[in-house]
Design an enzyme around this catalytic site. Sequence first.
Site, PDB file in Angstrom:
ATOM      1  N   ALA B  29       0.829  -1.208   0.000  1.00  0.00           N
ATOM      2  CA  ALA B  29       0.000   0.000   0.000  1.00  0.00           C
ATOM      3  C   ALA B  29       0.861   1.256   0.000  1.00  0.00           C
ATOM      4  O   ALA B  29       0.378   2.351  -0.238  1.00  0.00           O
ATOM      5  CB  ALA B  29      -0.921  -0.017   1.211  1.00  0.00           C
ATOM      6  N   CYS B  52     -36.220  10.311 -13.389  1.00  0.00           N
ATOM      7  CA  CYS B  52     -35.785   9.020 -12.844  1.00  0.00           C
ATOM      8  C   CYS B  52     -36.871   7.973 -13.046  1.00  0.00           C
ATOM      9  O   CYS B  52     -37.999   8.150 -12.599  1.00  0.00           O
ATOM     10  CB  CYS B  52     -35.476   9.174 -11.350  1.00  0.00           C
ATOM     11  SG  CYS B  52     -35.284   7.577 -10.512  1.00  0.00           S
ATOM     12  N   CYS B  55     -38.445   6.676  -9.548  1.00  0.00           N
ATOM     13  CA  CYS B  55     -39.215   7.514  -8.618  1.00  0.00           C
ATOM     14  C   CYS B  55     -40.714   7.212  -8.742  1.00  0.00           C
ATOM     15  O   CYS B  55     -41.201   6.829  -9.818  1.00  0.00           O
ATOM     16  CB  CYS B  55     -38.964   8.993  -8.911  1.00  0.00           C
ATOM     17  SG  CYS B  55     -37.451   9.642  -8.137  1.00  0.00           S
ATOM     18  N   HIS B 115     -35.552   9.855  -3.829  1.00  0.00           N
ATOM     19  CA  HIS B 115     -34.470   9.758  -4.814  1.00  0.00           C
ATOM     20  C   HIS B 115     -33.106  10.122  -4.214  1.00  0.00           C
ATOM     21  O   HIS B 115     -32.061   9.697  -4.707  1.00  0.00           O
ATOM     22  CB  HIS B 115     -34.788  10.699  -5.983  1.00  0.00           C
ATOM     23  CG  HIS B 115     -33.852  10.595  -7.145  1.00  0.00           C
ATOM     24  ND1 HIS B 115     -33.868   9.535  -8.026  1.00  0.00           N
ATOM     25  CD2 HIS B 115     -32.849  11.415  -7.572  1.00  0.00           C
ATOM     26  CE1 HIS B 115     -32.933   9.713  -8.947  1.00  0.00           C
ATOM     27  NE2 HIS B 115     -32.301  10.841  -8.694  1.00  0.00           N
ATOM     28  N   ASN B 155     -26.016  -2.947  -6.392  1.00  0.00           N
ATOM     29  CA  ASN B 155     -24.845  -2.256  -6.921  1.00  0.00           C
ATOM     30  C   ASN B 155     -25.022  -0.791  -6.577  1.00  0.00           C
ATOM     31  O   ASN B 155     -25.995  -0.176  -7.006  1.00  0.00           O
ATOM     32  CB  ASN B 155     -24.750  -2.392  -8.448  1.00  0.00           C
ATOM     33  CG  ASN B 155     -24.427  -3.801  -8.881  1.00  0.00           C
ATOM     34  OD1 ASN B 155     -23.679  -4.498  -8.215  1.00  0.00           O
ATOM     35  ND2 ASN B 155     -24.988  -4.230 -10.007  1.00  0.00           N
ATOM     36  N   CYS B 162     -23.648   0.925 -11.470  1.00  0.00           N
ATOM     37  CA  CYS B 162     -25.019   1.308 -11.179  1.00  0.00           C
ATOM     38  C   CYS B 162     -25.363   2.514 -12.037  1.00  0.00           C
ATOM     39  O   CYS B 162     -24.641   3.508 -12.032  1.00  0.00           O
ATOM     40  CB  CYS B 162     -25.146   1.640  -9.701  1.00  0.00           C
ATOM     41  SG  CYS B 162     -26.800   2.147  -9.269  1.00  0.00           S
ATOM     42  N   SER B 163     -26.465   2.408 -12.775  1.00  0.00           N
ATOM     43  CA  SER B 163     -26.752   3.462 -13.743  1.00  0.00           C
ATOM     44  C   SER B 163     -27.826   4.427 -13.257  1.00  0.00           C
ATOM     45  O   SER B 163     -28.185   5.348 -13.956  1.00  0.00           O
ATOM     46  CB  SER B 163     -27.130   2.841 -15.085  1.00  0.00           C
ATOM     47  OG  SER B 163     -28.182   1.930 -14.928  1.00  0.00           O
ATOM     48  N   HIS B 166     -31.003   6.373  -7.690  1.00  0.00           N
ATOM     49  CA  HIS B 166     -32.156   6.112  -6.821  1.00  0.00           C
ATOM     50  C   HIS B 166     -31.859   4.837  -6.019  1.00  0.00           C
ATOM     51  O   HIS B 166     -31.453   3.830  -6.603  1.00  0.00           O
ATOM     52  CB  HIS B 166     -33.418   5.942  -7.670  1.00  0.00           C
ATOM     53  CG  HIS B 166     -34.671   5.982  -6.852  1.00  0.00           C
ATOM     54  ND1 HIS B 166     -35.564   7.033  -6.900  1.00  0.00           N
ATOM     55  CD2 HIS B 166     -35.162   5.118  -5.927  1.00  0.00           C
ATOM     56  CE1 HIS B 166     -36.555   6.805  -6.043  1.00  0.00           C
ATOM     57  NE2 HIS B 166     -36.337   5.643  -5.448  1.00  0.00           N
ATOM     58  N   HIS B 168     -31.746   1.453  -4.828  1.00  0.00           N
ATOM     59  CA  HIS B 168     -32.419   0.233  -5.279  1.00  0.00           C
ATOM     60  C   HIS B 168     -31.459  -0.942  -5.335  1.00  0.00           C
ATOM     61  O   HIS B 168     -30.241  -0.766  -5.374  1.00  0.00           O
ATOM     62  CB  HIS B 168     -33.052   0.440  -6.662  1.00  0.00           C
ATOM     63  CG  HIS B 168     -32.052   0.477  -7.784  1.00  0.00           C
ATOM     64  ND1 HIS B 168     -31.228   1.570  -8.021  1.00  0.00           N
ATOM     65  CD2 HIS B 168     -31.716  -0.435  -8.735  1.00  0.00           C
ATOM     66  CE1 HIS B 168     -30.446   1.328  -9.062  1.00  0.00           C
ATOM     67  NE2 HIS B 168     -30.716   0.114  -9.517  1.00  0.00           N
ATOM     68  N   GLN B 170     -31.388  -5.401  -6.704  1.00  0.00           N
ATOM     69  CA  GLN B 170     -31.920  -6.304  -7.722  1.00  0.00           C
ATOM     70  C   GLN B 170     -32.030  -7.716  -7.179  1.00  0.00           C
ATOM     71  O   GLN B 170     -31.418  -8.054  -6.168  1.00  0.00           O
ATOM     72  CB  GLN B 170     -30.969  -6.352  -8.921  1.00  0.00           C
ATOM     73  CG  GLN B 170     -30.865  -5.091  -9.723  1.00  0.00           C
ATOM     74  CD  GLN B 170     -30.155  -5.355 -11.060  1.00  0.00           C
ATOM     75  OE1 GLN B 170     -30.482  -6.317 -11.775  1.00  0.00           O
ATOM     76  NE2 GLN B 170     -29.183  -4.532 -11.382  1.00  0.00           N
ATOM     77  N   HIS B 298     -25.755 -15.220   5.158  1.00  0.00           N
ATOM     78  CA  HIS B 298     -24.821 -14.114   5.409  1.00  0.00           C
ATOM     79  C   HIS B 298     -24.920 -13.101   4.288  1.00  0.00           C
ATOM     80  O   HIS B 298     -25.520 -13.360   3.247  1.00  0.00           O
ATOM     81  CB  HIS B 298     -23.386 -14.633   5.546  1.00  0.00           C
ATOM     82  CG  HIS B 298     -22.907 -15.398   4.351  1.00  0.00           C
ATOM     83  ND1 HIS B 298     -23.158 -16.751   4.159  1.00  0.00           N
ATOM     84  CD2 HIS B 298     -22.204 -15.016   3.255  1.00  0.00           C
ATOM     85  CE1 HIS B 298     -22.616 -17.152   3.022  1.00  0.00           C
ATOM     86  NE2 HIS B 298     -22.044 -16.124   2.452  1.00  0.00           N
ATOM     87  N   GLU B 319      -4.487 -10.336 -11.011  1.00  0.00           N
ATOM     88  CA  GLU B 319      -5.689 -10.837 -10.353  1.00  0.00           C
ATOM     89  C   GLU B 319      -6.565 -11.642 -11.310  1.00  0.00           C
ATOM     90  O   GLU B 319      -7.179 -12.635 -10.916  1.00  0.00           O
ATOM     91  CB  GLU B 319      -6.479  -9.666  -9.755  1.00  0.00           C
ATOM     92  CG  GLU B 319      -5.791  -8.989  -8.577  1.00  0.00           C
ATOM     93  CD  GLU B 319      -4.720  -7.960  -8.963  1.00  0.00           C
ATOM     94  OE1 GLU B 319      -4.343  -7.894 -10.150  1.00  0.00           O
ATOM     95  OE2 GLU B 319      -4.262  -7.237  -8.071  1.00  0.00           O
TER      96      GLU B 319
HETATM   97  O1  LIG Z   1       1.502  -3.022 -10.439  1.00  0.00           O
HETATM   98  P1  LIG Z   1       0.745  -1.771 -10.777  1.00  0.00           P
HETATM   99  O2  LIG Z   1       0.773  -1.444 -12.251  1.00  0.00           O
HETATM  100  O3  LIG Z   1       1.143  -0.605  -9.910  1.00  0.00           O
HETATM  101  O4  LIG Z   1      -0.759  -2.068 -10.377  1.00  0.00           O
HETATM  102  C1  LIG Z   1      -1.741  -2.633 -11.212  1.00  0.00           C
HETATM  103  O5  LIG Z   1      -1.476  -4.005 -11.516  1.00  0.00           O
HETATM  104  C2  LIG Z   1      -1.461  -4.918 -10.405  1.00  0.00           C
HETATM  105  C3  LIG Z   1      -1.296  -6.325 -10.936  1.00  0.00           C
HETATM  106  O6  LIG Z   1      -2.390  -6.723 -11.759  1.00  0.00           O
HETATM  107  C4  LIG Z   1      -2.707  -4.786  -9.548  1.00  0.00           C
HETATM  108  O7  LIG Z   1      -2.548  -5.522  -8.359  1.00  0.00           O
HETATM  109  C5  LIG Z   1      -3.019  -3.334  -9.186  1.00  0.00           C
HETATM  110  O8  LIG Z   1      -4.277  -3.272  -8.537  1.00  0.00           O
HETATM  111  C6  LIG Z   1      -3.049  -2.493 -10.474  1.00  0.00           C
HETATM  112  O9  LIG Z   1      -3.308  -1.141 -10.169  1.00  0.00           O
HETATM  113  O1  LIG Z   2     -28.638  -4.414 -14.167  1.00  0.00           O
HETATM  114  P1  LIG Z   2     -27.942  -3.108 -14.371  1.00  0.00           P
HETATM  115  O2  LIG Z   2     -27.996  -2.217 -13.144  1.00  0.00           O
HETATM  116  O3  LIG Z   2     -28.374  -2.390 -15.620  1.00  0.00           O
HETATM  117  O4  LIG Z   2     -26.403  -3.478 -14.602  1.00  0.00           O
HETATM  118  C1  LIG Z   2     -25.426  -3.634 -13.622  1.00  0.00           C
HETATM  119  O5  LIG Z   2     -25.627  -4.777 -12.789  1.00  0.00           O
HETATM  120  C2  LIG Z   2     -25.597  -6.051 -13.444  1.00  0.00           C
HETATM  121  C3  LIG Z   2     -25.696  -7.137 -12.410  1.00  0.00           C
HETATM  122  O6  LIG Z   2     -24.615  -7.141 -11.521  1.00  0.00           O
HETATM  123  C4  LIG Z   2     -24.327  -6.221 -14.303  1.00  0.00           C
HETATM  124  O7  LIG Z   2     -24.469  -7.361 -15.099  1.00  0.00           O
HETATM  125  C5  LIG Z   2     -24.090  -5.015 -15.210  1.00  0.00           C
HETATM  126  O8  LIG Z   2     -22.834  -5.174 -15.853  1.00  0.00           O
HETATM  127  C6  LIG Z   2     -24.109  -3.743 -14.371  1.00  0.00           C
HETATM  128  O9  LIG Z   2     -23.899  -2.610 -15.187  1.00  0.00           O
END
Ligand SMILES: O=P(O)(O)O[C@H]1O[C@H](CO)[C@@H](O)[C@H](O)[C@H]1O
Ligand SMILES: O=P(O)(O)O[C@H]1O[C@H](CO)[C@@H](O)[C@H](O)[C@H]1O
Lengths: 350, 350
Positions: B29, B52, B55, B115, B155, B162-163, B166, B168, B170, B298, B319
């Site tokens: 970090a 919205c 709403c 909202h 989300n 989240c688009s 408001h 909410h 799902q 949980h 990752e």
């Molecule tokens: O190593 P960097 O370029 O600073 O960091 C980037 O790549 C890493 C490896 O995928 C990730 O862990 C970091 O979250 C990302 O910001």
């Molecule tokens: O359903 P939404 O809010 O349009 O969309 C959002 O949530 C979904 C469920 O996690 C995802 O698949 C979408 O990529 C995300 O943009």
Amino acid sequence: MATFSITEHPHRRYNALTGEWLLVSPHRAKRPWQGQQEAPDVEQRPAHDASCYLCPGNVRAGGVVNPAYEGTFVFDNDFAALTPDAPTGTVNVGGLLRAEAESGVGRVICFSPRHDLTLPEMEVAAIRGVVDVWAAQFRELGSLPNINYVQIFENKGQVMGCSNPHPHGQIWAQRTVPGEPAKESRQQLAHFQEYGRSLLTDYLALELQDQQRLVLENAHWVALVPYWAVWPFETLVLPRRHVQDITQLSEEERDAFAAILQQLTIRYDNLFRVSLPYSAGLHQRPTDGQEHPEWHLHMHFFPPLLRSATVRKFMVGYEMLGNAQRDITPESAAARLRELPGVHYKQAPS
Amino acid sequence: MATFSITEHPHRRYNALTGEWLLVSPHRAKRPWQGQQEAPDVEQRPAHDASCYLCPGNVRAGGVVNPAYEGTFVFDNDFAALTPDAPTGTVNVGGLLRAEAESGVGRVICFSPRHDLTLPEMEVAAIRGVVDVWAAQFRELGSLPNINYVQIFENKGQVMGCSNPHPHGQIWAQRTVPGEPAKESRQQLAHFQEYGRSLLTDYLALELQDQQRLVLENAHWVALVPYWAVWPFETLVLPRRHVQDITQLSEEERDAFAAILQQLTIRYDNLFRVSLPYSAGLHQRPTDGQEHPEWHLHMHFFPPLLRSATVRKFMVGYEMLGNAQRDITPESAAARLRELPGVHYKQAPS
Ligand SMILES: O=P(O)(O)O[C@H]1O[C@H](CO)[C@@H](O)[C@H](O)[C@H]1O
Ligand SMILES: O=P(O)(O)O[C@H]1O[C@H](CO)[C@@H](O)[C@H](O)[C@H]1O
């Protein structure tokens, strides 16, 4: 009732490489998007940037000066997640609080001295230089006593957490085999034990027959959108020959690898006429001293954009808590990539 | 050489709930951040927004008018990823190209007619209304013949895809059990078969003893940063009593659930003095008609921010290709969350 069709109806697909399933909702790309917009990378960069810690001759964290390199340049990551000399030890409380020390090496690979280039804008000969450095690094790190897996990858673009636009990738090499290649190991081993051929040899044969998901081919390599692609324009780059790692590639295969990487990333940039962000990386055999005949070298590309240079796919709520999910079919993504011109939009007369 | 310490040295941790490992790099970090900055949600919103589609009284896609609802409001998602009436069928080419039709239901739950609110800004009684609607939806959808798993989630924030701001959440309910709860099912079943107690009962006992990762407690619930947390400030919200799903909670337990949700999300907003983005959701027993005594209800919270309101953790290259990885320890994250005030920063005199 309509007949089930994977290009039209919601379904799950099996990822033969990992053994996991993916949810596909072909109709869902039609919903309107009112959410976050990404800022595409449209900046004009100089060939050399005095404030870039990756450019030749500049000073890095800790005062080290980069050499005046002309091709690629590799150095130990100044902020590596893994270190070779970490203390060893384990924790185990009731089988539920379990930890073990991990050691490894982090490196950075500059692809070019030119601050303003990216892989698709580089000559094939220069990309071949990157392929060679990947091979040399895999050989060197993989033969260290405590390194049993070498992950070579690139994060490209701000949206992929890349904090410096200078063309570069990374290596994280470590004592244990990480989760993703471990899953692929299990799946490839099971297939190899059953059929005596690599899983990706058999998979590639099916894809060459079906054609729908192919993007590019040359004498030694194929780029395709895998049947189980999670990211909208995800691709898998496969050598036709079953080799376990990049050091086994012939001269010709290395040239052809560089060529298909250039051609694929040019298509990626041409998709939305923007320098396409992605994370990409090689998957190769563990370097634990075993032969791993089941392993078949390949490279994954995971670009996050979905609809345009500014609208990405979010892997959030359902995807984090439930299952990976995609909104356009791998077949339609492959068709779009296939149709794109092979000349980079910045170099094309408009 | 120093003694191995999980708060100082790189290590891997085992996720007892999923059976997967996580890489932890406590020292990392410290590296400087020059990459992408997120735009925090600082907008002042009106209590009712005529544009919205969530709403009360407004028109949604397809011309439907929302009722003048006063508490929560549930409707079928106008752009659902899953539909109840999808054609059935399977594909299997050589065991490598495998797909099967999937059906299900997608719903949207408005948490409040207001909202301009979010969970941490709502009264406990209003959050209790959300808990009740989650329970009613789980019961209703879970008893449909072709629904074997009900995923309830939220989300929050643009950075989580989240688009619409408001408040909410799902529900995606479907025929098969998605990957994440399927992993948790396997792990919980193995533990229950071995010890006759739920995995999370035993895990909670260890955490209550160790204290380091606790964030909040009340008579019926505990919120903690799990030993295996992937996201920087990830938390797990656990009922002390071993129940399989939300419908089994008593009146008192529901009130206490609402109270801990309010208290936890207030701390989240106070962390960086911004409406903290996250994806969150309940994990409960599959609704396949079996009892699933191994399951322990949980809720997971996955907030992406790492260092400030504008710097997130990116789960990218390593990752995606290798393994989940985190840069601060769960212990230090829990300590920071614990120390935050219990009054929302917007309501506190400054
Ligand atoms: O190593 P960097 O370029 O600073 O960091 C980037 O790549 C890493 C490896 O995928 C990730 O862990 C970091 O979250 C990302 O910001
Ligand atoms: O359903 P939404 O809010 O349009 O969309 C959002 O949530 C979904 C469920 O996690 C995802 O698949 C979408 O990529 C995300 O943009």
